[in-house]
Design a protein around this motif. Structure first.
Motif, PDB file in Angstrom:
ATOM      1  N   ALA A  68      48.499  86.766  35.603  1.00  0.00           N
ATOM      2  CA  ALA A  68      49.083  87.324  36.666  1.00  0.00           C
ATOM      3  C   ALA A  68      49.037  86.874  37.966  1.00  0.00           C
ATOM      4  O   ALA A  68      49.729  86.360  38.967  1.00  0.00           O
ATOM      5  CB  ALA A  68      48.658  88.725  36.534  1.00  0.00           C
ATOM      6  N   VAL A  69      47.779  86.340  38.204  1.00  0.00           N
ATOM      7  CA  VAL A  69      47.370  85.633  39.676  1.00  0.00           C
ATOM      8  C   VAL A  69      48.083  84.184  39.540  1.00  0.00           C
ATOM      9  O   VAL A  69      48.743  84.031  40.668  1.00  0.00           O
ATOM     10  CB  VAL A  69      45.683  85.563  39.541  1.00  0.00           C
ATOM     11  CG1 VAL A  69      45.634  84.673  40.838  1.00  0.00           C
ATOM     12  CG2 VAL A  69      45.080  86.947  39.807  1.00  0.00           C
ATOM     13  N   LEU A  70      47.971  83.690  38.445  1.00  0.00           N
ATOM     14  CA  LEU A  70      48.798  82.356  38.570  1.00  0.00           C
ATOM     15  C   LEU A  70      50.093  82.457  38.731  1.00  0.00           C
ATOM     16  O   LEU A  70      50.703  81.720  39.280  1.00  0.00           O
ATOM     17  CB  LEU A  70      48.317  81.636  37.029  1.00  0.00           C
ATOM     18  CG  LEU A  70      47.046  81.117  37.002  1.00  0.00           C
ATOM     19  CD1 LEU A  70      46.564  80.373  35.724  1.00  0.00           C
ATOM     20  CD2 LEU A  70      46.475  80.232  38.067  1.00  0.00           C
ATOM     21  N   VAL A  71      50.941  83.435  37.924  1.00  0.00           N
ATOM     22  CA  VAL A  71      52.193  83.667  38.168  1.00  0.00           C
ATOM     23  C   VAL A  71      52.575  84.147  39.749  1.00  0.00           C
ATOM     24  O   VAL A  71      53.687  83.449  40.112  1.00  0.00           O
ATOM     25  CB  VAL A  71      52.734  84.751  37.008  1.00  0.00           C
ATOM     26  CG1 VAL A  71      54.145  84.975  37.391  1.00  0.00           C
ATOM     27  CG2 VAL A  71      52.743  84.097  35.711  1.00  0.00           C
ATOM     28  N   MET A  72      52.041  85.062  40.345  1.00  0.00           N
ATOM     29  CA  MET A  72      52.097  85.185  41.748  1.00  0.00           C
ATOM     30  C   MET A  72      51.822  84.005  42.449  1.00  0.00           C
ATOM     31  O   MET A  72      52.658  83.740  43.327  1.00  0.00           O
ATOM     32  CB  MET A  72      51.112  86.348  42.040  1.00  0.00           C
ATOM     33  CG  MET A  72      51.403  87.638  41.683  1.00  0.00           C
ATOM     34  SD  MET A  72      50.734  89.026  42.473  1.00  0.00           S
ATOM     35  CE  MET A  72      48.986  88.609  41.645  1.00  0.00           C
TER      36      MET A  72
END
Length: 312
Positions: A68-72
């Protein structure tokens, strides 16, 4: 035998689905809070790689998902709100923060599963944002621990099947097989935590050795890169570099750690006798060491990734 095989694997799929459902629900509660904090502070904390690593660690621990953090992060780079080089620290931190989940799984919370479910259900019906977030978190966490209990109960019956037993024996003696299984399974279920949880379940019944569990965990770190890579489809060149950097970081870490697995086994067995905690601690040590060692070379690593993928 065929009927037993289908029944066991159907139950196995159900528990994996329940685990992933719990993760999604838990993140749904945490995302409005953690995601807002992450995006509000990301610019202040990415002028230095160590600051980016700090916010990446905290955000991932709060969201319970490095993906989720990497996608953001990919989205911010694609929108030119963040440079690729600023994202390196976040990637390093995300790999550390994701180990918090596996540590949580080592706690025996089976006796509070029902209270967690009830608390979650009640909170979900309260028309307030924070109450809804708490409800999602507690309900999702309860689902995860129910799934964990189910996976542990299926470990021995599954191992009684000749084909599965043979695979376990082969994995216990061939670390590369464990890495391949971990990467493939994580790519399939889109969760390195779920893959590690499965390994924990089999280890608790002494069907997998610690070394085999570590190999699967290392493979899971490679497999988890797929989500961020998918998010870059159709994105800008710099956004794609974020995914490539994540892949190279995890791949290089696994390559370096494979010859050192025996040392890692000795360290974590000296720390605790609990097999689940040993695997969780292994994940923490692996990801933390990889990120801390790479931190001083963040700019050099970024230039290397840019050079390797200059034509993409």
């Amino acid at each position: 035998m065929i009927y037993l095989f289908k029944e066991l694997f159907s139950l196995f799929a159900v528990f994996i689905a329940l685990f992933l459902f719990g993760m999604v629900i838990m993140r749904a509660g945490l995302l409005p809070l953690g995601g807002e904090i992450f995006q509000r502070n990301v610019h202040r904390f990415t002028d230095k790689a160590w600051k980016g690593m700090l916010i990446g660690t905290i955000a991932t621990a709060m969201l319970q998902s490095s993906s989720a953090v990497l996608v953001m992060t990919v989205g911010l780079v694609a929108a030119n709100l963040l440079t690729f080089r600023q994202s390196i620290g976040i990637i390093l931190g995300a790999n550390i923060g994701t180990t918090i989940t596996t540590e949580i799984l080592t706690f025996d919370l089976s006796h509070i599963i029902i209270p967690l479910l009830l608390t979650g259900l009640i909170a979900l019906f309260i028309p307030k944002k924070k109450a809804f977030s708490i409800g999602c978190f507690t309900f999702g966490l309860a689902c995860i621990f129910i799934a964990m209990d189910g996976l542990e109960s299926l470990a021995y019956p599954l191992a009684s099947l000749p084909s599965v037993h043979t695979l376990f024996e082969f994995t216990n003696t061939h670390s590369l097989t464990g890495v391949a299984i971990g990467a493939a399974l994580t790519g399939l279920v889109q969760s390195s935590t779920a893959t590690t949880a499965i390994a924990m379940g089999f280890m608790s019944d002494h069907l997998l050795t610690l070394k085999a569990g570590i190999a699967i965990m290392l493979g899971a770190n490679i497999g988890t890169c797929i989500t961020a890579f998918i998010a870059t489809i159709g994105a800008s060149k710099h956004a794609k570099l974020v995914a490539f950097a994540n892949i190279w970081l995890n791949l290089l870490g696994v390559i370096v750690f494979l010859p050192l697995m025996d040392i890692l086994v000795q360290i974590v067995t000296a720390m605790t006798d609990d097999t689940m905690q040993q695997l969780a601690h292994s994940s923490v040590l692996f990801n933390t060491l990889c990120s801390v060692v790479m931190l001083p070379f963040a700019k050099l690593f970024a230039r290397g990734v840019e050079w390797l993928h200059s034509k993409n």
